[in-house]
Motif scaffolding. Structure first.
Motif, mmCIF file in Angstrom:
data_model
loop_
_atom_site.group_PDB
_atom_site.id
_atom_site.type_symbol
_atom_site.label_atom_id
_atom_site.label_comp_id
_atom_site.label_asym_id
_atom_site.label_seq_id
_atom_site.Cartn_x
_atom_site.Cartn_y
_atom_site.Cartn_z
ATOM 1 N N UNK A 1 -5.059 12.451 8.238
ATOM 2 C CA UNK A 1 -4.639 11.222 7.533
ATOM 3 C C UNK A 1 -3.776 10.342 8.431
ATOM 4 N N UNK A 2 -2.954 10.972 9.263
ATOM 5 C CA UNK A 2 -2.122 10.207 10.192
ATOM 6 C C UNK A 2 -2.997 9.431 11.177
ATOM 7 N N UNK A 3 -4.126 10.013 11.560
ATOM 8 C CA UNK A 3 -5.034 9.342 12.491
ATOM 9 C C UNK A 3 -5.876 8.264 11.823
ATOM 10 N N UNK A 4 -6.364 8.532 10.605
ATOM 11 C CA UNK A 4 -7.365 7.667 9.983
ATOM 12 C C UNK A 4 -6.926 7.005 8.683
ATOM 13 N N UNK A 5 -5.771 7.374 8.167
ATOM 14 C CA UNK A 5 -5.275 6.761 6.941
ATOM 15 C C UNK A 5 -5.922 7.291 5.676
ATOM 16 N N UNK A 6 -6.896 8.172 5.819
ATOM 17 C CA UNK A 6 -7.630 8.687 4.667
ATOM 18 C C UNK A 6 -8.399 9.934 5.075
ATOM 19 N N UNK A 7 -8.772 10.726 4.082
ATOM 20 C CA UNK A 7 -9.705 11.827 4.304
ATOM 21 C C UNK A 7 -11.103 11.426 3.845
#
Length: 147
Positions: A95-101
């Motif tokens: 989530x830290x990388x992409x803002x979402x799963x």
């Protein structure tokens, strides 16, 4: 790790979905049946049955973590506890990388519509985003399993 990442990307570029690509890349390393893994992960691509829910690279990673722990811990309750902790860590990092799963949130595109499918292809999101999710998932698996 690089070999596993390369296997996963090669598989993804040659017809496997994102979940299958992550899971089957670990077959040799974790000593499990790649054909069974391919079957198990079939419905998880494109965000779970192409519904753009949880990213297939994520679900594939969760399955890898479960297999890793089932081989490491003799008791199922220990494996479940360890897997749940690793899934939480993985989710936090991803989530830290992409803002979402979620596939739709990561892509910011609804590929289930005609216009979204067109945008997905025009922006080559499979190569520019999905492949990166697969690579990052493998890097996170390696980080978490070594902690």
């Amino acid at each position: 790790m690089k070999e596993i990442e390369e296997k996963a990307i090669h598989s993804f570029n040659n017809g496997m979905n994102c979940s299958q690509s992550v899971l089957t890349a670990y077959a040799d390393h974790l000593k499990f049946d790649p054909k069974m893994a391919l079957s198990v992960a079939t419905g998880f691509g494109g965000g779970m049955g192409e519904m753009q829910k949880t990213c297939g690279a994520v679900t594939g990673a969760f399955m890898v973590l479960g297999i890793h722990n089932s081989k490491k811990h003799p008791e199922n309750t220990e494996a479940v506890k360890a897997t749940n902790e690793m899934v939480k860590k993985f989710s936090h990092y991803f989530k830290a990388l992409y803002g979402s799963l979620d596939c739709k949130g990561i892509l910011n595109c609804d590929f289930t519509t005609i216009s979204g499918e067109k945008e997905f292809k025009e922006k080559d999101m499979k190569k520019n985003i999905c492949s990166k999710c697969i690579s990052d998932s493998i890097r996170l698996i390696e980080l978490i399993t070594k902690e």
